[in-house]
Design a protein around this motif. Structure first.
Motif, mmCIF file in Angstrom:
data_model
loop_
_atom_site.group_PDB
_atom_site.id
_atom_site.type_symbol
_atom_site.label_atom_id
_atom_site.label_comp_id
_atom_site.label_asym_id
_atom_site.label_seq_id
_atom_site.Cartn_x
_atom_site.Cartn_y
_atom_site.Cartn_z
ATOM 1 N N LEU A 106 -0.746 -1.506 -27.148
ATOM 2 C CA LEU A 106 0.035 -1.498 -28.387
ATOM 3 C C LEU A 106 -0.466 -2.593 -29.312
ATOM 4 O O LEU A 106 -0.994 -3.606 -28.863
ATOM 5 C CB LEU A 106 1.532 -1.706 -28.114
ATOM 6 C CG LEU A 106 2.003 -3.062 -27.608
ATOM 7 C CD1 LEU A 106 3.456 -3.286 -27.972
ATOM 8 C CD2 LEU A 106 1.801 -3.181 -26.105
ATOM 9 N N GLN A 107 -0.326 -2.350 -30.575
ATOM 10 C CA GLN A 107 -0.619 -3.393 -31.564
ATOM 11 C C GLN A 107 0.640 -3.634 -32.392
ATOM 12 O O GLN A 107 1.420 -4.510 -32.077
ATOM 13 C CB GLN A 107 -1.828 -3.003 -32.408
ATOM 14 C CG GLN A 107 -3.124 -3.114 -31.595
ATOM 15 C CD GLN A 107 -4.362 -2.862 -32.428
ATOM 16 O OE1 GLN A 107 -4.406 -3.109 -33.628
ATOM 17 N NE2 GLN A 107 -5.406 -2.371 -31.787
ATOM 18 N N CYS A 108 0.866 -2.806 -33.421
ATOM 19 C CA CYS A 108 2.082 -3.050 -34.208
ATOM 20 C C CYS A 108 3.333 -2.708 -33.421
ATOM 21 O O CYS A 108 4.413 -3.193 -33.724
ATOM 22 C CB CYS A 108 2.043 -2.285 -35.517
ATOM 23 S SG CYS A 108 2.408 -0.525 -35.361
ATOM 24 N N GLY A 109 3.203 -1.831 -32.429
ATOM 25 C CA GLY A 109 4.347 -1.508 -31.591
ATOM 26 C C GLY A 109 5.320 -0.522 -32.199
ATOM 27 O O GLY A 109 6.383 -0.265 -31.636
ATOM 28 N N CYS A 143 -0.531 7.322 -33.004
ATOM 29 C CA CYS A 143 -0.633 5.867 -33.069
ATOM 30 C C CYS A 143 -1.777 5.580 -34.025
ATOM 31 O O CYS A 143 -2.863 6.123 -33.874
ATOM 32 C CB CYS A 143 -0.936 5.284 -31.696
ATOM 33 S SG CYS A 143 -1.317 3.517 -31.790
ATOM 34 N N ARG A 144 -1.555 4.743 -35.001
ATOM 35 C CA ARG A 144 -2.600 4.441 -35.969
ATOM 36 C C ARG A 144 -3.362 3.167 -35.638
ATOM 37 O O ARG A 144 -4.352 2.854 -36.292
ATOM 38 C CB ARG A 144 -1.974 4.306 -37.369
ATOM 39 C CG ARG A 144 -1.687 5.622 -38.022
ATOM 40 C CD ARG A 144 -2.919 6.506 -38.049
ATOM 41 N NE ARG A 144 -3.257 6.969 -39.368
ATOM 42 C CZ ARG A 144 -4.389 7.586 -39.666
ATOM 43 N NH1 ARG A 144 -5.307 7.759 -38.737
ATOM 44 N NH2 ARG A 144 -4.636 8.001 -40.881
ATOM 45 N N CYS A 145 -2.874 2.407 -34.639
ATOM 46 C CA CYS A 145 -3.466 1.092 -34.403
ATOM 47 C C CYS A 145 -4.475 1.061 -33.263
ATOM 48 O O CYS A 145 -5.438 0.321 -33.334
ATOM 49 C CB CYS A 145 -2.376 0.073 -34.059
ATOM 50 S SG CYS A 145 -1.152 -0.173 -35.341
ATOM 51 N N THR A 146 -4.208 1.792 -32.188
ATOM 52 C CA THR A 146 -4.885 1.435 -30.937
ATOM 53 C C THR A 146 -6.046 2.322 -30.521
ATOM 54 O O THR A 146 -6.862 1.917 -29.706
ATOM 55 C CB THR A 146 -3.884 1.499 -29.756
ATOM 56 O OG1 THR A 146 -3.454 2.860 -29.617
ATOM 57 C CG2 THR A 146 -2.696 0.607 -29.994
ATOM 58 N N GLY A 147 -6.084 3.560 -30.987
ATOM 59 C CA GLY A 147 -7.097 4.480 -30.466
ATOM 60 C C GLY A 147 -6.754 5.026 -29.085
ATOM 61 O O GLY A 147 -7.573 5.692 -28.465
ATOM 62 N N TYR A 148 -5.560 4.720 -28.594
ATOM 63 C CA TYR A 148 -4.946 5.342 -27.393
ATOM 64 C C TYR A 148 -5.538 4.945 -26.031
ATOM 65 O O TYR A 148 -4.934 5.197 -25.005
ATOM 66 C CB TYR A 148 -4.985 6.889 -27.478
ATOM 67 C CG TYR A 148 -4.429 7.465 -28.760
ATOM 68 C CD1 TYR A 148 -3.050 7.568 -28.954
ATOM 69 C CD2 TYR A 148 -5.265 7.896 -29.783
ATOM 70 C CE1 TYR A 148 -2.527 8.099 -30.126
ATOM 71 C CE2 TYR A 148 -4.747 8.436 -30.969
ATOM 72 C CZ TYR A 148 -3.390 8.530 -31.124
ATOM 73 O OH TYR A 148 -2.892 9.059 -32.286
ATOM 74 N N ARG B 12 -0.526 -10.692 -25.196
ATOM 75 C CA ARG B 12 0.129 -11.004 -26.461
ATOM 76 C C ARG B 12 1.599 -11.390 -26.300
ATOM 77 O O ARG B 12 2.368 -10.748 -25.583
ATOM 78 C CB ARG B 12 0.062 -9.802 -27.397
ATOM 79 C CG ARG B 12 -1.331 -9.330 -27.681
ATOM 80 C CD ARG B 12 -1.373 -8.407 -28.865
ATOM 81 N NE ARG B 12 -0.199 -7.555 -28.962
ATOM 82 C CZ ARG B 12 0.130 -6.908 -30.082
ATOM 83 N NH1 ARG B 12 -0.616 -7.032 -31.170
ATOM 84 N NH2 ARG B 12 1.184 -6.146 -30.112
ATOM 85 N N LEU B 18 8.324 -6.301 -28.533
ATOM 86 C CA LEU B 18 8.023 -4.927 -28.956
ATOM 87 C C LEU B 18 8.245 -3.933 -27.827
ATOM 88 O O LEU B 18 8.768 -2.845 -28.037
ATOM 89 C CB LEU B 18 6.581 -4.840 -29.462
ATOM 90 C CG LEU B 18 6.284 -5.615 -30.753
ATOM 91 C CD1 LEU B 18 4.785 -5.565 -31.064
ATOM 92 C CD2 LEU B 18 7.095 -5.069 -31.920
ATOM 93 N N SER B 242 5.762 -5.754 -38.525
ATOM 94 C CA SER B 242 5.417 -4.691 -39.451
ATOM 95 C C SER B 242 4.692 -3.607 -38.678
ATOM 96 O O SER B 242 3.850 -3.899 -37.830
ATOM 97 C CB SER B 242 4.521 -5.237 -40.562
ATOM 98 O OG SER B 242 4.115 -4.173 -41.408
ATOM 99 N N GLY B 505 0.572 -6.312 -37.004
ATOM 100 C CA GLY B 505 0.448 -5.749 -35.669
ATOM 101 C C GLY B 505 -0.776 -6.202 -34.907
ATOM 102 O O GLY B 505 -0.988 -5.810 -33.764
ATOM 103 N N ARG B 695 -11.275 -0.544 -31.629
ATOM 104 C CA ARG B 695 -10.796 0.795 -31.259
ATOM 105 C C ARG B 695 -9.904 1.385 -32.350
ATOM 106 O O ARG B 695 -9.985 2.581 -32.660
ATOM 107 C CB ARG B 695 -10.007 0.747 -29.947
ATOM 108 C CG ARG B 695 -10.881 0.505 -28.741
ATOM 109 C CD ARG B 695 -10.071 0.565 -27.444
ATOM 110 N NE ARG B 695 -10.894 0.169 -26.305
ATOM 111 C CZ ARG B 695 -11.796 0.966 -25.739
ATOM 112 N NH1 ARG B 695 -11.968 2.198 -26.194
ATOM 113 N NH2 ARG B 695 -12.520 0.530 -24.725
ATOM 114 N N SER B 699 -10.673 4.663 -34.614
ATOM 115 C CA SER B 699 -9.867 5.894 -34.637
ATOM 116 C C SER B 699 -9.476 6.248 -36.071
ATOM 117 O O SER B 699 -9.421 7.422 -36.433
ATOM 118 C CB SER B 699 -8.680 5.810 -33.676
ATOM 119 O OG SER B 699 -7.537 5.344 -34.303
ATOM 120 N N VAL B 734 -9.536 11.183 -29.843
ATOM 121 C CA VAL B 734 -10.202 9.877 -29.866
ATOM 122 C C VAL B 734 -10.852 9.603 -28.511
ATOM 123 O O VAL B 734 -10.167 9.523 -27.500
ATOM 124 C CB VAL B 734 -9.208 8.747 -30.207
ATOM 125 C CG1 VAL B 734 -9.954 7.423 -30.331
ATOM 126 C CG2 VAL B 734 -8.477 9.055 -31.504
#
Ligand code: FES
Ligand code: FES
Lengths: 170, 989
Positions: A106-109, A143-148, B12, B18, B242, B505, B695, B699, B734
């Motif tokens: 996860l990034q932004c979560g 998910c737009r952040c992680t690439g899964y 993190r 989160l 965010s 994020g 990554r 994507s 992906v």
């Protein structure tokens, strides 16, 4: 089936992560809005409100479902599990959550709560799922952040660990 | 894990909340009591004059507190300023014209969102449609309709640049290679949409706004100016979490102003949460750009000069920081190559599309798409291997730091080594073997490369390159890239860190804890880093915010500096307490101690607390309290010089990508077989998070290459309003990546680190395009490479020798939602009976499904109020239809349209009645154009729905006519959802 009046609020009662909750909702109120705005359970997110992104996914009577495509009044008498109830009994992150953290899934979560709920069902119902199947389930989410990749790896790892643990007990 | 923390893949701290659903995103925060909710009425047309806006009925609806229109905006705000001085005012709401589908026209403020949206339907706006311009080349023509009447034309900015002697290089060149490409519109669409909560304190004329804004804080000045207050009276707060941004949340700033005005007029706090349709249609977009690029090569394949002709489409308004997209790369337009002769012509045009703005990779894909395509075309023409051609032209290692033709100072890197490592460790030879094997089996397999320089830390002065040196002289210099960070010890001796990096994020809190932990010898988990920001309380400056990959190089540097200043002060206090000289004080394990005698130690909290508790006891020069704010900038980031050379960014990473693709010969689906991406972003601060950025960027870029386009029809209708029309890749699309790193530290950033999160958005789209071009042996001049586009490309040129036929840049989108159809149906009644039903208004009303009211306006003109739903949207429409060319009982023509909150349709139909032994055959054909919401979200449904509806219409007609003929009492037709669409298309009567 009881007929609901458009202009009126109706009492809705259900089990949320094991706790009985209730509130009033107009028939047109979405389940996602009810959880977030009426009950203050903001862990479930809304990313599209048209049933594609999966961010709003929770488990309703065990099944992963999209709360943006569900009306609040449909929740009456149901058993709901959301991200807020995923931690273990002590309140610690469960194995999947821990793996998500370790493998940077996860990034932004923002997408994460919905994804964890879908995977929670998968882990329970298909403990032998392979990578293709995992990706298939994940493809119900954006998910737009992680690439899964982290999510796939985390799920595979947890499945293996749970199998090992189960094997060890036998 | 133990110190040093930097360079380690620390898990993190963000994840702890989160993963529990305890993030604090903008929509999760408590709102002030009495907060009302906003909903926007948006333009269904791409270009129109607003004749009138009637809010009367909306104001009287349940729960409605206020309706804000252009008149309020004119009274309480000023237009937004931009870097280009032209008379093309842009306000937070449309005032006299609408210029793109989705442009905000009015805001309803009501007790809740449901009620606010109800009232939207009651606002009546009368539009007078104008010609819509979608194609940038057409919009740029002298004769084109002007979007902004007070301008000279739609090209709002034009400048040409030359560096070295490009003309000479082109004259002398052995080969000139040229390509013309169109980079399309797309967006990284964060999963969380825009959120704004605004309140206005009338007594002090102070706006207090919480928004998931990401910066740049240059925009704060613009927002405050627009709201007519000094900066300190626009208190802008950003939430702790965010849900992604990728540049996109820069575009929220007009809404901060719109909601600020709304809160002021309504007299209550106002909250707005953008929905996905609003986001896709009207939030922002990458610029689409038409580029013609020429390269001059010598006989050995050395690239001598480049000549860019760029036409940038910024949408309806030049919204700050535009036209920045076209200037962000200005210093590094020569990419990773050593070229000293360069010509650039930049033109910026406005069209009837959504205004553009920051987007991950900002300006990068638009230049690397033509540049790296050009390298492949040249390789083919010169019969040199594309890898070798690139290798020959890379900036040589010994030239670092290297000044480019247009003024960038490439700070560090060994591009050749990185390329060689990618080839070696990425397994290129195996990939080539795979391609050879595939090709012998007749499969479509291709390999692509891309070499890219990734700039980070934008120079605040780069945008002023658009001014002439004389204009710049008058305006005064702009330069630098200030970063701020505060590190403080509280009286208990624990550490808090605060920056203006506004994370979206990426894990800034974790990395900052690593930076400060190393500087002060404590464990990162003991440090609390806050991520929310408040312009009236926290340090910030013009360059603050989360953009241009400035975190890794700039913000961490500022935090490091602040922590080191504290370390120095703590050293003095501790030296006195430990009774040792300052040179012998060491930090580590949460302690300060004597280097020669680690037992002589104190917990770090002790000297820190002392600075608070007994300020009189600390050495003078160590001061009291322990809080340091560091403000950092780079001396290398100077303003453009007289020759228009600009070091547009503070540091420059290098990327080399290799991609293998296979294309399904039947479906033309592209499968990424292998993707190798080599990055040199200087020193890596947290490798796990760095790979996460790669990554994620990959994507986004995969989507841009293959699936995603914010598409418009020729009339400016927006066509990608849902995640079923706009297709971000999912876990099925992906692939896993091979990620490689080189680490050539930047000599200019405090920690030697550079940005790396945007690079794949620059390299990947063209790398995939190159691989696909290799697979199908066709030129690729636009994206995304959807299956239908690829099929068209391969089939269209199959007959000819495609190798020499370049495909034209993307044609303007076709007819879009022009709907055509024809058919016939049998009615068991005479033509006269059928005719009678059609011309009897009461009967007609019962045949038009969803019809509330049908008025005969005389002269065979009718007005109907109908309710229509299609797909996820539903609304009321007013349809007006005229029956023409009546040839009783044989044929008639109908012309008309419908309008309502869902959109607008215009169309024409012909109906012919032919007598047959069984009754009457009704033949019909129609053509309808639709725009607005229904075009944006219902596109997949419309054709099928229309057919169903026409059938259902005729079913009703049959039953009505039969009743008429037999004299039975009629039964009302079902008022089905889809049935109503018929009326919408204006083909019912
Ligand atoms: S918000 Fe429910 S699927 Fe997107
Ligand atoms: S982590 Fe940001 S959308 Fe998935």
């Amino acid at each position: 089936m009881q007929r609901l009046d458009a202009g009126l609020r109706h009492r809705v009662r259900f089990l949320l992560n094991g706790r009985a909750v209730e509130g009033d909702a107009e028939p047109r109120m979405l389940a996602s809005d009810f959880l977030r705005q009426v009950l203050g359970a903001t862990g479930t997110h809304v990313g599209c409100e048209h049933g594609v992104c999966g961010a709003c996914t929770i488990r309703i009577d065990g099944k992963a479902q999209r709360t943006c495509l569900t009306f609040a009044v449909q929740l009456d008498d149901c058993r709901l599990e959301t991200i807020e109830g995923l931690t273990d009994d002590k309140g610690d992150l469960n194995d999947l959550q821990t793996a998500f953290r370790r493998l940077h899934a996860l990034q932004c979560g923002f997408c994460t709560p919905g994804i964890l709920m879908s995977l929670d069902q998968l882990l329970e119902e298909e403990p032998e799922a392979d990578e293709v199947r995992i990706r298939d389930v994940l493809s119900g989410h954006i998910c737009r952040c992680t690439g899964y990749q982290g999510m796939v790896d985390a799920t595979l790892e947890v499945m293996a660990a749970r199998r090992n643990a189960a094997g060890g007990e036998e | 894990m133990e110190a040093p923390w930097l360079g380690k893949s620390l898990e993190r701290v963000e994840d702890l909340s989160l993963l529990r659903g305890q993030g604090q995103f903008a929509d999760d925060l408590a709102t002030p009591p009495g907060t009302c909710h906003a909903a926007f009425l948006r333009s269904p047309l791409a270009h129109a004059k607003i004749r009138s806006v009637n809010i009367h009925q909306a104001l009287s609806m349940a729960g409605v507190v206020a309706v804000i229109t252009g008149a309020d905006i004119l009274a309480h705000s000023k237009p937004f300023i931009t870097g280009v001085k032209v008379e093309a005012p842009h306000y937070a709401l449309a005032t006299d014209r609408v210029r793109y589908v989705g442009e905000p026209v009015a805001i309803v403020i009501a007790a809740n969102r449901y009620l606010a949206e109800d009232a939207l339907d009651a606002i009546e706006v009368e539009y007078a449609a104008l010609e819509a311009l979608v194609d940038p080349a057409e919009a740029a023509a002298d004769t084109a309709t002007k979007l902004h009447p007070s301008t000279d034309g739609n090209v709002l900015h034009e400048r040409s640049f030359r560096y070295g002697n490009p003309e000479d290089a082109f004259t002398k060149a052995a080969h000139v290679v040229e390509t013309s490409v169109h980079y399309p519109r797309n967006s990284c669409t964060p999963m969380e949409c825009y959120v704004v909560v605004a309140r206005h304190n009338a007594g002090e004329d102070l706006f207090e706004v919480t928004a998931n804004f990401q910066g740049p804080y240059t925009l704060h000045t613009i927002m405050a100016r627009s709201l007519k207050v000094p900066g300190n009276r626009l208190r802008l707060k950003t939430p702790p979490d965010s849900g992604g941004s990728f540049g996109v949340k820069q575009g929220i700033f007009p809404y901060v102003v719109a909601l600020g005005v709304a809160a002021r007029v309504a007299g209550c706090p106002v909250k707005w949460v953008e929905d996905r349709l609003e986001h896709l249609s009207a939030a922002t977009s990458a610029t689409n750009r038409l580029t013609t690029l020429k390269g001059a090569f010598d006989e050995n394949g050395r690239l001598l000069a480049l000549d860019y002709d760029q036409l940038e489409d910024c949408g309806a308004y030049l919204r700050a920081p535009e036209p920045a997209t076209i200037y962000r790369m200005h210093g590094n337009m020569t990419g990773a190559y050593d070229i000293q002769d360069l010509a650039i012509r930049n033109r910026v045009v406005v069209t009837n599309k959504t205004p553009t703005g920051l987007m991950r990779g900002f300006g990068g894909p638009q230049i690397y798409f033509p540049l790296e395509r050009l390298m492949d075309l040249a390789a083919k023409k010169l019969a040199i291997d594309p890898l070798e051609l690139r290798r020959r032209n890379l900036v040589p290692t010994e030239a670092m730091p290297y000044t480019t033709a247009s003024g960038a100072l490439l700070d560090s890197g060994d591009y050749t080594r990185s390329l060689d490592r990618a080839v070696e460790e990425g397994g290129l030879s195996e990939l080539i073997a795979r391609r050879d094997a595939a090709r012998t089996q007749g499969r479509l397999y291709g390999i692509g490369y891309a070499a890219v320089v990734e700039p980070s830390i934008s120079n605040m002065g780069y945008i002023t390159t658009l001014l002439t040196p004389e204009q710049r002289e008058k305006a005064g210099p702009k330069n630098g890239a200030l970063a701020t960070a505060t590190v403080s010890f509280d009286p208990s001796g624990s550490i808090t860190v605060n920056t203006s990096s506004v994370p979206q994020g990426q894990g800034h809190r974790t990395v900052l804890s690593q930076v400060v932990a190393d500087a002060l010898g404590v464990h990162p988990s003991t440090i609390v880093v806050s991520s929310d920001h408040d312009t009236n309380k926290d340090p910030w400056s013009i360059a603050s915010g989360n953009y241009a990959s400035r975190f890794a190089g700039a913000v961490t540097g500022a935090a490091h500096k602040a922590a080191m200043k504290l370390r120095e002060r703590l050293t003095r206090i501790a030296a006195a307490d430990l009774n040792i000289p300052v040179e012998e004080v060491e930090f580590g394990g949460g302690k300060v101690y004597a280097r020669g005698n680690p037992d002589n130690a104190l917990p770090i909290a002790r000297p820190a607390a002392k600075a608070h508790w007994s300020p009189l006891s600390v050495p003078d020069e160590a001061g009291v309290g322990l809080r340091e704010t560091a403000i950092w900038t780079m001396p290398e980031l100077t303003e453009p010089d007289e020759a228009d050379r600009i070091n547009s960014s503070g540091s420059y990473g290098f990327i080399f990508d290799i991609c293998g693709v296979e294309i399904d010969p039947d479906t033309f689906a592209v499968r990424i077989d292998k993707y190798v991406t080599m990055h040199d972003a200087g020193r890596l601060l947290n490798p796990m998070l760095a790979d996460g950025q790669i990554r994620g960027g990959f994507s986004n870029a995969l989507g841009a290459a293959l699936y995603e386009e914010l598409a418009y029809a020729a009339d400016g209708s927006f066509l990608s309003g849902t995640f079923v029309d706009y297709l971000p890749p999912t876990a099925v699309e992906v692939p896993d990546l091979v990620i490689l790193h080189d680490q050539s530290p930047s000599p200019f950033t405090p920690l030697g680190s550079k940005g790396l999160g945007e690079g794949n958005c620059m390299s990947t789209p063209v790398c995939i395009a190159n691989a696909v071009a290799d697979a199908v042996d066709r030129d690729i001049t636009t994206l995304p490479l959807t299956r239908s586009r690829l099929a068209g490309l391969v089939m269209a040129t199959e007959a000819e020798d495609a190798r020499s036929v370049p495909v034209a840049p993307a044609p303007p989108p076709g007819e879009g939602h022009a709907l055509r159809g024809e058919g016939s149906t049998m009615v068991p009644a005479s033509p006269a009976d059928v005719w009678a039903v059609i011309l009897d208004e009461e009967k007609l009303a019962s045949v038009i499904p969803g019809c509330h009211e049908l008025q005969n306006l005389g002269d065979n003109a009718y007005r109907a109020d109908v309710t229509l739903g299609i797909g996820p949207v539903k609304g009321r429409f007013r349809a007006e239809v005229v029956l023409l060319d009546l040839d009783e009982p044989r044929s008639l023509r109908l012309v008309g349209g419908a309008s309502g909150p869902l959109g607008i349709s215009q169309g024409e139909g012909h109906v012919t009645l032919v007598e047959t032994p069984e009754g009457t055959r009704v033949d019909y054909h129609y053509a309808v154009r639709i725009s607005g919401k229904v075009a944006a979200v219902g596109s997949r449904l419309i054709d099928g729905a229309a057919r169903t509806l026409i059938n259902s219409f005729f079913k009703h007609l049959v039953s009505q006519t039969t009743n008429q003929a037999t004299g039975q009492t009629e039964t009302a037709p079902a008022q089905g959802l889809f049935a109503r669409i018929l009326a919408f298309f204006g083909i019912t009567s």
